[in-house]
Scaffold this motif. Structure first.
Motif, PDB file in Angstrom:
ATOM      1  N   THR A   1       0.841  -1.192   0.000  1.00  0.00           N
ATOM      2  CA  THR A   1       0.000   0.000   0.000  1.00  0.00           C
ATOM      3  C   THR A   1       0.878   1.244   0.000  1.00  0.00           C
ATOM      4  O   THR A   1       2.035   1.201   0.446  1.00  0.00           O
ATOM      5  CB  THR A   1      -0.911   0.024   1.227  1.00  0.00           C
ATOM      6  OG1 THR A   1      -0.095   0.171   2.407  1.00  0.00           O
ATOM      7  CG2 THR A   1      -1.739  -1.252   1.325  1.00  0.00           C
ATOM      8  N   PRO A   2       0.369   2.382  -0.487  1.00  0.00           N
ATOM      9  CA  PRO A   2       1.155   3.619  -0.459  1.00  0.00           C
ATOM     10  C   PRO A   2       1.646   3.966   0.946  1.00  0.00           C
ATOM     11  O   PRO A   2       2.804   4.347   1.121  1.00  0.00           O
ATOM     12  CB  PRO A   2       0.171   4.660  -0.995  1.00  0.00           C
ATOM     13  CG  PRO A   2      -0.728   3.884  -1.895  1.00  0.00           C
ATOM     14  CD  PRO A   2      -0.898   2.557  -1.220  1.00  0.00           C
ATOM     15  N   ALA A   3       0.789   3.815   1.947  1.00  0.00           N
ATOM     16  CA  ALA A   3       1.182   4.161   3.318  1.00  0.00           C
ATOM     17  C   ALA A   3       2.321   3.268   3.801  1.00  0.00           C
ATOM     18  O   ALA A   3       3.271   3.742   4.439  1.00  0.00           O
ATOM     19  CB  ALA A   3      -0.018   4.040   4.255  1.00  0.00           C
ATOM     20  N   ALA A   4       2.233   1.959   3.492  1.00  0.00           N
ATOM     21  CA  ALA A   4       3.276   1.032   3.917  1.00  0.00           C
ATOM     22  C   ALA A   4       4.583   1.313   3.196  1.00  0.00           C
ATOM     23  O   ALA A   4       5.671   1.246   3.805  1.00  0.00           O
ATOM     24  CB  ALA A   4       2.830  -0.407   3.661  1.00  0.00           C
ATOM     25  N   ALA A   5       4.525   1.651   1.902  1.00  0.00           N
ATOM     26  CA  ALA A   5       5.737   1.929   1.134  1.00  0.00           C
ATOM     27  C   ALA A   5       6.445   3.164   1.660  1.00  0.00           C
ATOM     28  O   ALA A   5       7.669   3.172   1.843  1.00  0.00           O
ATOM     29  CB  ALA A   5       5.388   2.099  -0.341  1.00  0.00           C
ATOM     30  N   VAL A   6       5.686   4.215   1.929  1.00  0.00           N
ATOM     31  CA  VAL A   6       6.284   5.457   2.427  1.00  0.00           C
ATOM     32  C   VAL A   6       6.848   5.256   3.825  1.00  0.00           C
ATOM     33  O   VAL A   6       7.949   5.703   4.148  1.00  0.00           O
ATOM     34  CB  VAL A   6       5.240   6.590   2.412  1.00  0.00           C
ATOM     35  CG1 VAL A   6       5.755   7.814   3.169  1.00  0.00           C
ATOM     36  CG2 VAL A   6       4.892   6.968   0.974  1.00  0.00           C
ATOM     37  N   ARG A   7       6.093   4.541   4.667  1.00  0.00           N
ATOM     38  CA  ARG A   7       6.570   4.305   6.037  1.00  0.00           C
ATOM     39  C   ARG A   7       7.875   3.502   6.038  1.00  0.00           C
ATOM     40  O   ARG A   7       8.805   3.806   6.782  1.00  0.00           O
ATOM     41  CB  ARG A   7       5.507   3.565   6.850  1.00  0.00           C
ATOM     42  CG  ARG A   7       5.871   3.404   8.324  1.00  0.00           C
ATOM     43  CD  ARG A   7       4.762   2.733   9.094  1.00  0.00           C
ATOM     44  NE  ARG A   7       3.527   3.479   9.015  1.00  0.00           N
ATOM     45  CZ  ARG A   7       2.458   3.097   8.296  1.00  0.00           C
ATOM     46  NH1 ARG A   7       2.501   1.961   7.610  1.00  0.00           N
ATOM     47  NH2 ARG A   7       1.377   3.829   8.285  1.00  0.00           N
ATOM     48  N   LYS A   8       7.949   2.511   5.185  1.00  0.00           N
ATOM     49  CA  LYS A   8       9.152   1.686   5.132  1.00  0.00           C
ATOM     50  C   LYS A   8      10.348   2.499   4.658  1.00  0.00           C
ATOM     51  O   LYS A   8      11.453   2.368   5.176  1.00  0.00           O
ATOM     52  CB  LYS A   8       8.929   0.494   4.207  1.00  0.00           C
ATOM     53  CG  LYS A   8      10.048  -0.537   4.255  1.00  0.00           C
ATOM     54  CD  LYS A   8       9.669  -1.794   3.498  1.00  0.00           C
ATOM     55  CE  LYS A   8      10.738  -2.881   3.653  1.00  0.00           C
ATOM     56  NZ  LYS A   8      10.355  -4.129   2.949  1.00  0.00           N
ATOM     57  N   ALA A   9      10.120   3.370   3.670  1.00  0.00           N
ATOM     58  CA  ALA A   9      11.216   4.191   3.163  1.00  0.00           C
ATOM     59  C   ALA A   9      11.715   5.160   4.221  1.00  0.00           C
ATOM     60  O   ALA A   9      12.921   5.397   4.352  1.00  0.00           O
ATOM     61  CB  ALA A   9      10.764   4.961   1.918  1.00  0.00           C
ATOM     62  N   THR A  10      10.807   5.731   5.020  1.00  0.00           N
ATOM     63  CA  THR A  10      11.225   6.702   6.030  1.00  0.00           C
ATOM     64  C   THR A  10      11.886   6.037   7.239  1.00  0.00           C
ATOM     65  O   THR A  10      12.502   6.721   8.061  1.00  0.00           O
ATOM     66  CB  THR A  10      10.022   7.541   6.513  1.00  0.00           C
ATOM     67  OG1 THR A  10       9.011   6.674   7.056  1.00  0.00           O
ATOM     68  CG2 THR A  10       9.438   8.353   5.369  1.00  0.00           C
ATOM     69  N   GLU A  11      11.778   4.720   7.348  1.00  0.00           N
ATOM     70  CA  GLU A  11      12.396   4.007   8.468  1.00  0.00           C
ATOM     71  C   GLU A  11      13.645   3.228   8.044  1.00  0.00           C
ATOM     72  O   GLU A  11      14.229   2.501   8.840  1.00  0.00           O
ATOM     73  CB  GLU A  11      11.377   3.028   9.076  1.00  0.00           C
ATOM     74  CG  GLU A  11      10.182   3.712   9.724  1.00  0.00           C
ATOM     75  CD  GLU A  11       9.117   2.708  10.153  1.00  0.00           C
ATOM     76  OE1 GLU A  11       9.253   1.526   9.764  1.00  0.00           O
ATOM     77  OE2 GLU A  11       8.176   3.105  10.852  1.00  0.00           O
ATOM     78  N   LYS A  12      14.067   3.416   6.801  1.00  0.00           N
ATOM     79  CA  LYS A  12      15.063   2.519   6.217  1.00  0.00           C
ATOM     80  C   LYS A  12      16.499   2.825   6.635  1.00  0.00           C
ATOM     81  O   LYS A  12      17.361   1.961   6.560  1.00  0.00           O
ATOM     82  CB  LYS A  12      14.930   2.592   4.690  1.00  0.00           C
ATOM     83  CG  LYS A  12      15.766   1.583   3.917  1.00  0.00           C
ATOM     84  CD  LYS A  12      15.204   0.191   4.031  1.00  0.00           C
ATOM     85  CE  LYS A  12      15.950  -0.784   3.148  1.00  0.00           C
ATOM     86  NZ  LYS A  12      15.434  -2.133   3.197  1.00  0.00           N
ATOM     87  N   ALA A  13      16.785   4.023   7.049  1.00  0.00           N
ATOM     88  CA  ALA A  13      18.183   4.440   7.090  1.00  0.00           C
ATOM     89  C   ALA A  13      18.766   4.644   8.465  1.00  0.00           C
ATOM     90  O   ALA A  13      19.216   5.709   8.791  1.00  0.00           O
ATOM     91  CB  ALA A  13      18.350   5.723   6.311  1.00  0.00           C
ATOM     92  N   GLU A  14      18.752   3.648   9.277  1.00  0.00           N
ATOM     93  CA  GLU A  14      19.315   3.790  10.619  1.00  0.00           C
ATOM     94  C   GLU A  14      20.837   3.758  10.621  1.00  0.00           C
ATOM     95  O   GLU A  14      21.462   4.116  11.624  1.00  0.00           O
ATOM     96  CB  GLU A  14      18.777   2.676  11.524  1.00  0.00           C
ATOM     97  CG  GLU A  14      17.267   2.737  11.732  1.00  0.00           C
ATOM     98  CD  GLU A  14      16.772   1.630  12.636  1.00  0.00           C
ATOM     99  OE1 GLU A  14      17.611   0.810  13.047  1.00  0.00           O
ATOM    100  OE2 GLU A  14      15.564   1.603  12.933  1.00  0.00           O
TER     101      GLU A  14
END
Length: 298
Positions: free
Chosen positions: A49-62
């Protein structure tokens, strides 16, 4: 020289935007290039889903360490800008070259800024060199920037790593996120998502944030409200590895339209920023003392 400082502040603002969107571009394996699938492969699984894709991208870079980017757009009160830059998070360092097309010739020109060793260096060009003993670089030490009134671009740049994902994370507050389609960015297949965020959306999320994130978010809300922004549109281009390849923000402000796009060229690559030669550099603190002395003598 005032217009040169204005351009410098705008360039730092653009760099801060890159930092705030930074977390959306990370690679949890520490790879270097901000790539993705090329050719005909789908950029995202169809069931995301768009929400899941955006959320995953914003959490990707630890585990990000650095970023190379290109920026272009219109900044209210400053003009049309374009430039390139590289940022290292640890140790903090930044190099940026920005061209500004302002409302007047005095507000237009090219600016290079370097942030290294707890100091900011601004290349003011040949015109300003006449006022600095023939030297083209101005050094502003971090200690000289502390304690002043109002926002200070050097301090903002230094402190940006407190929450580098703030701008990109705000896209998660949109309740109308949708997939626009597949687009190729810099030879990389991506999926583009878009959404509209209001200040009320951001306020509604405050209760779910920890103290530090809540403080940062409230400051961002207050800043945008002061600029006359009630809502803004965000677009995110995500590659096949869930990394943000491009990030765009648009809004209407009291001073006109804001429309900036950051394209991420690489990340987690070594970034080396060197201070300009001392022979070409004037210290801001020393220059101000000389000016005060001259005024006192007069």
């Amino acid at each position: 020289m005032r217009s040169t400082f204005v351009r410098g502040g705008a360039a730092l603002g653009a760099a801060a935007l890159a930092l705030t969107a930074f977390t959306a571009c990370g690679d949890d394996e520490g790879n270097g290039k901000a790539g993705g699938r090329k050719g005909g492969d789908a950029a995202q699984p169809v069931d995301v889903t768009p929400a899941a894709a955006v959320r995953k991208a914003t959490e990707k870079a630890e585990e990000f360490t650095s970023l190379e980017y290109r920026m272009a757009g219109e900044v209210p009160g400053e003009g049309v800008m374009e430039g390139t830059g590289a940022i290292s998070m640890e140790p903090p360092a930044m190099q940026m070259t920005m061209t500004v097309d302002g409302a007047t010739p005095d507000e237009s020109g090219e600016m290079e800024i370097r942030l290294v060793d707890d100091a900011m260096y601004m290349n003011l060009g040949e015109e300003a060199a006449a006022q600095m003993g023939g030297k083209t670089w101005l050094k502003i030490a971090m200690s000289d920037a502390e304690g002043g009134e109002g926002g200070n671009p050097l301090l903002e740049m230094k402190q940006a790593d407190d929450n580098p994902a703030e701008e990109a994370q705000m896209m998660n507050a949109a309740d109308d996120l949708k997939k626009v389609g597949e687009e190729e960015i810099e030879g990389v297949e991506t999926t583009r998502y878009t959404g509209t965020v209001t200040l009320d959306d951001l306020r509604a999320e405050l209760t779910g944030l920890d103290a530090k994130a809540k403080k940062n978010r409230q400051e961002k809300i207050d800043e945008m409200a002061e600029q006359g922004v009630d809502e803004f549109t965000m677009d995110m281009w995500i590659d096949g590895e869930d990394h943000t390849k491009q990030f765009r923000m648009q809004a209407e402000t009291k001073e006109g339209p804001l429309d900036t796009t950051m394209t991420f060229l690489s990340y987690n690559e070594p970034v080396t920023v060197k201070a300009p030669p001392a022979s070409e550099t004037t210290d801001m603190n020393g220059m101000m003392q000389d000016m005060e002395g001259a005024e006192g003598g007069a």
